[in-house]
Design an enzyme around this catalytic site. Sequence first.
Site: not given
Ligand code: RB5
Length: 146
Positions: A70, A98, A9, A132-133, A66-68
């Site tokens: 997790g 690489h 989400h 090498r990669h 959200g951050t990529g």
């Molecule tokens: C969800 O709220 C958030 O934790 C997820 O999207 C992500 O950022 C986790 O790494």
Amino acid sequence: MKITVGCDHGALALKESVKEVLAELGAEIDDVGTFTEESVDYPDIAEKVCAAVTSGKSERGIVLCGTGIGISMAANKIKGIRCALCGDVYSARMARAHNDANILALGGRVLGPGPAGEIVRAFFTQEFEGGRHARRVGKIMALENK
Ligand code: RB5
């Protein structure tokens, strides 16, 4: 090239703009969700995208949360996956050249559609350089069995 995409989400909007870029690149897109704002667990999405890639249904994948962070952590737990979380074009290019990354991870609360689009273009147009990669990538994959 067939590409499976999936997000939680936290990256719904970015997934849609990434799909537009993939369509421009001529990719066949397989979207495994999520499709609503309802909260979902990103490891479940990572599992679906990675299954498409390891089964050969898709050549590559994109995972977004959200951050990529997790979702890339979850993806890299799965055998056969080399997932690269990229926040810039140079890293995206090197992840292919690489590291022969087969999944790209993006952060929907970190990147705007413009920079994300450039990252996607770089990732999906750069070839693996081998040499090498290839030896080093082989060593990464051997770690799965230790
Ligand atoms: C969800 O709220 C958030 O934790 C997820 O999207 C992500 O950022 C986790 O790494």
